[in-house]
Design a protein around this motif. Structure first.
Motif, mmCIF file in Angstrom:
data_model
loop_
_atom_site.group_PDB
_atom_site.id
_atom_site.type_symbol
_atom_site.label_atom_id
_atom_site.label_comp_id
_atom_site.label_asym_id
_atom_site.label_seq_id
_atom_site.Cartn_x
_atom_site.Cartn_y
_atom_site.Cartn_z
ATOM 1 N N PRO A 3 39.590 -44.522 -34.317
ATOM 2 C CA PRO A 3 38.188 -44.572 -34.762
ATOM 3 C C PRO A 3 37.718 -43.268 -35.409
ATOM 4 N N ALA A 4 36.865 -43.420 -36.385
ATOM 5 C CA ALA A 4 36.204 -42.282 -37.030
ATOM 6 C C ALA A 4 34.702 -42.537 -36.951
ATOM 7 N N GLY A 5 34.078 -42.036 -35.908
ATOM 8 C CA GLY A 5 32.686 -42.349 -35.629
ATOM 9 C C GLY A 5 31.681 -41.771 -36.607
ATOM 10 N N TRP A 6 32.144 -40.990 -37.573
ATOM 11 C CA TRP A 6 31.259 -40.374 -38.565
ATOM 12 C C TRP A 6 31.371 -41.054 -39.931
ATOM 13 N N VAL A 7 32.223 -42.085 -40.041
ATOM 14 C CA VAL A 7 32.436 -42.780 -41.315
ATOM 15 C C VAL A 7 31.803 -44.160 -41.223
ATOM 16 N N GLU A 8 30.768 -44.400 -42.001
ATOM 17 C CA GLU A 8 30.012 -45.646 -41.881
ATOM 18 C C GLU A 8 30.852 -46.881 -42.167
ATOM 19 N N VAL A 32 34.024 -31.776 -30.572
ATOM 20 C CA VAL A 32 34.373 -31.193 -31.862
ATOM 21 C C VAL A 32 34.119 -32.186 -32.992
ATOM 22 N N ASP A 33 34.282 -33.477 -32.723
ATOM 23 C CA ASP A 33 34.072 -34.506 -33.744
ATOM 24 C C ASP A 33 32.694 -35.138 -33.660
ATOM 25 N N MET A 34 32.227 -35.361 -32.440
ATOM 26 C CA MET A 34 30.925 -36.006 -32.262
ATOM 27 C C MET A 34 30.512 -35.884 -30.801
ATOM 28 N N PHE A 35 29.249 -36.140 -30.537
ATOM 29 C CA PHE A 35 28.699 -36.134 -29.179
ATOM 30 C C PHE A 35 28.098 -37.505 -28.937
ATOM 31 N N SER A 36 28.553 -38.174 -27.879
ATOM 32 C CA SER A 36 28.075 -39.536 -27.677
ATOM 33 C C SER A 36 27.943 -39.893 -26.207
ATOM 34 N N VAL A 37 29.060 -40.162 -25.532
ATOM 35 C CA VAL A 37 29.039 -40.663 -24.157
ATOM 36 C C VAL A 37 29.193 -39.497 -23.178
ATOM 37 N N PHE A 77 19.967 -30.307 -39.230
ATOM 38 C CA PHE A 77 20.881 -31.036 -38.356
ATOM 39 C C PHE A 77 20.422 -32.456 -38.053
ATOM 40 N N SER A 78 19.204 -32.817 -38.451
ATOM 41 C CA SER A 78 18.640 -34.100 -38.038
ATOM 42 C C SER A 78 19.420 -35.297 -38.569
ATOM 43 N N ARG A 79 20.025 -35.180 -39.741
ATOM 44 C CA ARG A 79 20.737 -36.322 -40.317
ATOM 45 C C ARG A 79 22.079 -36.572 -39.623
ATOM 46 N N LEU A 80 22.479 -35.675 -38.736
ATOM 47 C CA LEU A 80 23.697 -35.884 -37.963
ATOM 48 C C LEU A 80 23.472 -36.871 -36.818
ATOM 49 N N VAL A 81 22.222 -37.110 -36.483
ATOM 50 C CA VAL A 81 21.876 -37.993 -35.377
ATOM 51 C C VAL A 81 21.894 -39.442 -35.858
ATOM 52 N N VAL A 82 22.734 -40.268 -35.249
ATOM 53 C CA VAL A 82 22.870 -41.672 -35.629
ATOM 54 C C VAL A 82 22.209 -42.516 -34.545
ATOM 55 N N GLY A 83 20.907 -42.733 -34.700
ATOM 56 C CA GLY A 83 20.153 -43.494 -33.711
ATOM 57 C C GLY A 83 20.313 -42.876 -32.335
ATOM 58 N N ASP A 84 20.565 -43.733 -31.345
ATOM 59 C CA ASP A 84 20.854 -43.253 -29.993
ATOM 60 C C ASP A 84 22.345 -43.401 -29.688
ATOM 61 N N ARG A 85 23.142 -43.579 -30.747
ATOM 62 C CA ARG A 85 24.554 -43.891 -30.574
ATOM 63 C C ARG A 85 25.410 -42.634 -30.472
ATOM 64 N N ILE A 138 25.868 -38.196 -32.149
ATOM 65 C CA ILE A 138 25.537 -37.116 -33.079
ATOM 66 C C ILE A 138 26.847 -36.686 -33.712
ATOM 67 N N ILE A 139 26.909 -36.725 -35.009
ATOM 68 C CA ILE A 139 28.108 -36.342 -35.740
ATOM 69 C C ILE A 139 28.196 -34.819 -35.790
ATOM 70 N N ALA A 140 29.366 -34.261 -35.563
ATOM 71 C CA ALA A 140 29.547 -32.818 -35.671
ATOM 72 C C ALA A 140 29.251 -32.376 -37.100
ATOM 73 N N PRO A 141 28.670 -31.188 -37.298
ATOM 74 C CA PRO A 141 28.310 -30.758 -38.652
ATOM 75 C C PRO A 141 29.499 -30.655 -39.592
ATOM 76 N N SER A 142 30.702 -30.409 -39.079
ATOM 77 C CA SER A 142 31.885 -30.371 -39.949
ATOM 78 C C SER A 142 32.075 -31.716 -40.641
ATOM 79 N N HIS A 143 32.142 -32.778 -39.864
ATOM 80 C CA HIS A 143 32.265 -34.113 -40.449
ATOM 81 C C HIS A 143 31.000 -34.496 -41.204
ATOM 82 N N GLY A 144 29.858 -34.041 -40.695
ATOM 83 C CA GLY A 144 28.607 -34.331 -41.382
ATOM 84 C C GLY A 144 28.594 -33.776 -42.795
#
Length: 399
Positions: free
Chosen positions: A150-155, A183-188, A223-231, A233-239
């Motif tokens: 999975p790549a949680g930062w790729v729509e 490092v990739d995202m913050f979620s669970v 940094f706000s656009r890194l937040v994907v709803g409540d699902r 937060i994409i790391a700024p590198s991938h962002g």
């Protein structure tokens, strides 16, 4: 706190060749520190070294039946997975079924704890909440079977809508080495614990910590656009790579560092010795145990700790690059000419800094997190290891 040791197993050293995830059409091939397992019999031998793993769902949001577990990675240079029966199996193209994807999900027990065994392997433990993840077995560029993750930062990724996260580990004859990673995202929210020669744990968030991180970044314009709803937060590198984060965010700070150290020494301490550097001919050049130099990095290089800040596993350039990467992300290089800065009170104290990493560290009970690739510098990563492990625990903590 101590300077980074280039020989310690860290996220970089034990999973350095495991790409963060794959976009459609590419495969992840990860490395493990053991010899090639060339038969299913060899895989059975790996599984014979199983370490008990207990998974506990304290999320408070999802019932056990809605939690799906996946354990995937490599044994030698072979892609493998742990089955529902706790055995080690190779990844096969024939595993792709409905919709062209595998179903490697391991269900949790109907209630209470679920106990499995982790064989000798290097990889990830994924958790998916509410829906299953779609892993695809593919043929890699080298002709070997690999697993598209999975790549949680790729729509466009089929797993983008799914709430999921993972921890990383290497289990071998030297022990267990594992981390919770953002490092990739913050979620669970998850924590890990190791019982062995000592009792270690890391990754636990403060009460309300997840919401605290989401709130902090939603209110930061960069940094706000890194937040994907409540699902997630994409790391700024991938962002940055997917157009959700400013491409030149750190540029002015980088320019300032290059200006300051034209006429002032930057001292970097590592286990290999002390390096003294200045900017000469547009490169930050160090003398010491060896001569090493770095071109001026870009914002992307800083966020990925790569490119101009790439850290080869050579015991010389790598440790210096790691300290510089941490200094840039923590924004300590302007006010501290002796690196690494070890006191967390000095981190992230400028307007331009890695606010993603800052928010995550602030939300953990022990102040440790993996907010960027070199976050293990000075011991601030959510990483634990034990040479004599007896039991590993993974707990999904409260949202």
């Amino acid at each position: 706190m101590t300077p980074p040791d280039p020989y310690v197993f860290t996220r970089r050293s034990l999973l350095s060749s495991m790409a963060a995830a794959a976009v459609a059409g590419s495969a992840i091939v990860s490395a493990a520190p053991r010899a090639f397992a060339d038969s299913d019999g060899d895989l059975a031998a790996e599984a014979g070294h199983g370490l008990p793993l207990t998974v506990l769902n304290n999320s408070g949001e999802f019932a056990n039946r809605s939690v799906h577990l996946y354990i995937v990675g490599t044994a030698g240079d072979r892609q493998v997975r742990v089955t529902r029966r706790g055995t080690l199996a190779p990844v096969k193209l024939s595993d792709n079924h409905a919709g062209g994807f595998t179903d490697y999900a391991i269900p949790l027990a109907a209630r209470g704890k679920t106990t499995l065994r982790l064989p000798f392997m290097s990889g990830r433990i994924y958790v998916a909440l509410g829906h299953k993840l779609k892993f695809k077995a593919v043929t890699g560029a080298d002709g070997k079977v690999a697993l598209q993750q999975p790549a949680g930062w790729v729509e466009s990724d089929p797993n983008y809508p799914v709430l999921h996260d993972f921890v990383e580990f290497t289990h071998n004859a030297s022990g267990m080495f594992c981390n919770t990673t953002m490092v990739d995202m913050f979620s669970v929210p998850m924590m890990i614990r190791l019982n062995g020669t000592k009792d270690h744990s890391t990754g636990r968030l403060r009460d309300g910590g997840r919401a605290q991180v989401f709130h902090a970044l939603k209110n930061d314009p960069d940094f706000s656009r890194l937040v994907v709803g409540d699902r997630r937060i994409i790391a700024p590198s991938h962002g940055l790579d997917v157009g959700r984060f400013p491409q030149h965010y750190f540029d002015a700070y980088i320019d300032k560092i290059w200006h300051i150290y034209r006429n002032k020494n930057l001292v970097v301490r590592t286990d290999a010795g002390t390096f003294t550097g200045r900017v000469k001919d547009h490169r930050l050049t160090f003398s010491g145990p060896a001569s090493v130099s770095f071109a001026k990095p870009s914002t992307r290089d800083v966020l990925y700790c790569d490119g101009a800040l790439a850290a080869p596993n050579d015991g010389i350039t790598g440790p210096v690059a790691a300290v510089l990467g941490a200094g840039f992300n923590r924004s300590t290089l302007v006010n501290h000419s002796k690196q690494p800065t070890t006191h967390a009170g000095a981190f992230y104290d400028t307007a331009v800094t890695n606010h993603y990493a800052k928010a995550i560290h602030a939300a953990t009970t022990n102040g440790k997190a993996y907010g960027f690739a070199f976050d293990d510098v000075a011991g601030w990563a959510s990483y634990i290891q034990d040479a004599g492990p007896r039991h590993m625990h993974l707990t999904l903590t409260a949202f």
